[in-house]
Write an enzyme that holds these catalytic residues in place. Structure first.
Site, PDB file in Angstrom:
ATOM      1  N   TYR A  73       0.387  -1.780  -0.099  1.00 35.29           N
ATOM      2  CA  TYR A  73       0.240  -0.358  -0.251  1.00 35.29           C
ATOM      3  C   TYR A  73       0.759   1.190  -0.113  1.00 35.29           C
ATOM      4  O   TYR A  73       1.052   2.080  -0.735  1.00 35.29           O
ATOM      5  CB  TYR A  73      -1.018   0.141   1.100  1.00 35.29           C
ATOM      6  CG  TYR A  73      -1.725   0.573   1.301  1.00 35.29           C
ATOM      7  CD1 TYR A  73      -2.866   0.788   0.649  1.00 35.29           C
ATOM      8  CD2 TYR A  73      -1.480   2.542   2.234  1.00 35.29           C
ATOM      9  CE1 TYR A  73      -3.978   2.486   0.192  1.00 35.29           C
ATOM     10  CE2 TYR A  73      -2.695   3.475   2.451  1.00 35.29           C
ATOM     11  CZ  TYR A  73      -3.476   3.233   1.063  1.00 35.29           C
ATOM     12  OH  TYR A  73      -4.400   4.175   1.148  1.00 35.29           O
ATOM     13  N   LYS A  77       1.662   4.044  -3.092  1.00 38.65           N
ATOM     14  CA  LYS A  77       0.739   5.245  -2.709  1.00 38.65           C
ATOM     15  C   LYS A  77       1.943   6.427  -3.143  1.00 38.65           C
ATOM     16  O   LYS A  77       2.295   7.223  -3.908  1.00 38.65           O
ATOM     17  CB  LYS A  77       0.621   5.669  -1.865  1.00 38.65           C
ATOM     18  CG  LYS A  77      -0.979   4.946  -1.411  1.00 38.65           C
ATOM     19  CD  LYS A  77      -1.929   5.507  -2.378  1.00 38.65           C
ATOM     20  CE  LYS A  77      -3.863   4.719  -1.818  1.00 38.65           C
ATOM     21  NZ  LYS A  77      -4.496   5.313  -2.666  1.00 38.65           N
TER      22      LYS A  77
END
Length: 168
Positions: A73, A77
């Protein structure tokens, strides 16, 4: 209608674009499917926005975004943030909120017990973590986005919880 991010139609001319696109690994079903949304689709939208004349791009990313992270994650990002910065928008605002809290609305049909617990526990957890790592109402992020549309100073700007709350 679901957009085909591999073949987006031309977007209308605009100066500002906002992207809050994202999913979860669980909802996507695999690492590759997650990256197809959180990285590939975001960057496809940014390219389409740039072709439409957008000079100010606003992205809702996440606290802890880091292209060198070992975790999927924050790494995804972070990769998106780096790629957007390299695209050369006159102004790029990257919002990096912590856990977003608020009514689940469209998510009511989804089973997200961990997220539900974290939202419930957020007021207590926020006392134990630095402000920029804590929770933030999704409505505050929305207000900050609106405020940022009025800014025109060129550059790449990253905004964590404190700055997001100040803009709101």
């Amino acid at each position: 209608m679901v957009a085909d991010f591999d073949d987006l139609p031309p977007l209308p001319e605009a100066q500002i674009a906002v992207c809050a696109l994202g999913t979860t690994r669980a909802k996507a079903g695999s690492d590759a499917a997650f990256r197809a949304v959180d990285r590939d689709a975001v960057l496809a939208f940014a390219r389409a926005a740039q072709k439409a004349g957008v000079t100010h791009f606003i992205l809702v990313s996440s606290v802890g975004a880091n292209p060198n992270s070992s975790l999927l994650y924050p790494r995804t990002k972070g990769e998106v943030e780096v790629a957007l910065a390299a695209m050369g928008f006159a102004r790029l605002d990257i919002l990096q909120p912590g856990l977003l809290i608020g009514p689940s609305g469209y998510r009511r049909a989804e089973r997200r017990p961990v997220e539900r617990f974290l939202q419930w526990a957020a007021p207590v957890m926020d006392l134990a973590v630095p402000r920029d790592l804590g929770s933030l109402p999704a409505e505050t992020v929305a207000h900050a986005i609106v405020a940022l549309t009025k800014h025109s100073k060129p550059g790449v700007f990253r905004h964590t919880n404190r700055a997001i709350a100040a803009f709101a």
